[in-house]
Design an enzyme around this catalytic site. Structure first.
Site, PDB file in Angstrom:
ATOM      1  CG  ASP A  39      -1.123  -1.850 -17.917  1.00 51.58           C
ATOM      2  OD1 ASP A  39      -0.475  -1.340 -16.734  1.00 51.58           O
ATOM      3  OD2 ASP A  39      -1.108  -1.165 -19.022  1.00 51.58           O
ATOM      4  CG  ASP A 128       6.344  -3.078 -14.141  1.00 52.32           C
ATOM      5  OD1 ASP A 128       7.429  -2.468 -14.583  1.00 52.32           O
ATOM      6  OD2 ASP A 128       5.288  -2.389 -13.791  1.00 52.32           O
ATOM      7  CD  GLU A 130       7.545   0.763 -14.020  1.00 52.79           C
ATOM      8  OE1 GLU A 130       7.532   1.997 -14.174  1.00 52.79           O
ATOM      9  OE2 GLU A 130       6.756  -0.033 -14.016  1.00 52.79           O
TER      10      GLU A 130
END
Length: 250
Positions: A39, A128, A130
């Site tokens: 990634d 994503d 987080e």
């Protein structure tokens, strides 16, 4: 007769040699078969996709957007470059849940490279979600508010593409900021981050992970990942005939 005896002796010796080589266990074969991926984001700049492909990398997730005010200036080079190198690739969105709604950010993502097509080469977009790099770990949201935000993003993305986004997170963050909510495991594939020799305990609701980010110090770009299955399963996930990993054998 002498030829026959010699042949039998040679054959017996070959059998003994073959039996001395330990067979690979099912788990070893499964591990060996897992496709390697990476990634990337603007931090990596222009990526040498040919070198990554030659090293055995077969898929990539590329950062497209963050919040509603950032689009990676390297997105086209990374997203198109990985595709042209023969990889399966997808885009991901870095969530900022304290700045706008999940639906607003899902639409921004979709309008800036985060779409999906059933061509077998495009992974569904990833969320994503987080640790907050700019402040409070959970962005100032309660656990219930965070779950609602993620669901808003996920449902909006699904309504526009027919696919639920892959969720990238860590077990620690998910437990802290969603109360270890189990409700997404039935719809969203899990991309777990854990830099260790194994994935460890998964967030509630997921019996299996689909992707595993296992290191941030891998060759060429740093972040390396594994798909939890074989190459055929990865193609099925990209095409849409497999929604998420739900068994060891996918």
């Amino acid at each position: 007769m002498r030829f026959t005896i010699a042949f039998i002796a040679t054959f017996a010796a070959l059998l003994q040699l073959t039996s001395a080589v330990p067979a690979e266990s099912d788990s070893e074969l499964h591990k060996r078969a897992q496709p390697e991926g990476v990634d990337v984001s603007g931090h990596q700049g222009n990526v040498d996709w040919a070198a990554l492909k030659s090293s055995g990398v077969s898929f990539a997730y590329v950062k497209a957007t963050e919040g509603t005010s950032y689009k990676s200036s390297y997105f086209n080079q990374q997203y198109t470059g990985s595709y042209n190198a023969g990889m399966i690739r997808g885009a991901y969105h870095f969530a900022l849940p304290n700045t706008s709604s999940g639906a607003t950010q899902a639409n921004y993502f979709l309008n800036n490279g985060g779409g999906w097509s059933a061509d077998g080469r495009t992974l569904p977009g990833a969320l994503d979600i987080e640790y907050n790099p700019y402040g409070a770990t959970c962005y100032g949201l309660s656990q219930s508010a965070m779950v609602a935000w993620i669901r808003d993003f996920s449902n909006t993305y699904q309504s526009k593409t027919g696919r639920y986004p892959t969720i990238y997170t860590t077990t620690d963050w998910w437990t802290t900021c969603t109360g270890n909510n189990p409700s997404f495991g039935a719809t969203n594939a899990l991309w777990i981050a854990r830099y260790s020799s194994n994935v460890g305990t998964l967030p509630a609701g997921w019996s299996y992970h689909s992707f595993w980010q296992y290191t941030s110090t891998g060759p060429i770009v740093g972040d390396h990942n594994k798909w939890n299955g074989g190459s055929a399963g990865l193609v099925k996930y990209a095409r849409g005939s497999l929604m998420r990993i739900s068994s060891e054998d996918s």
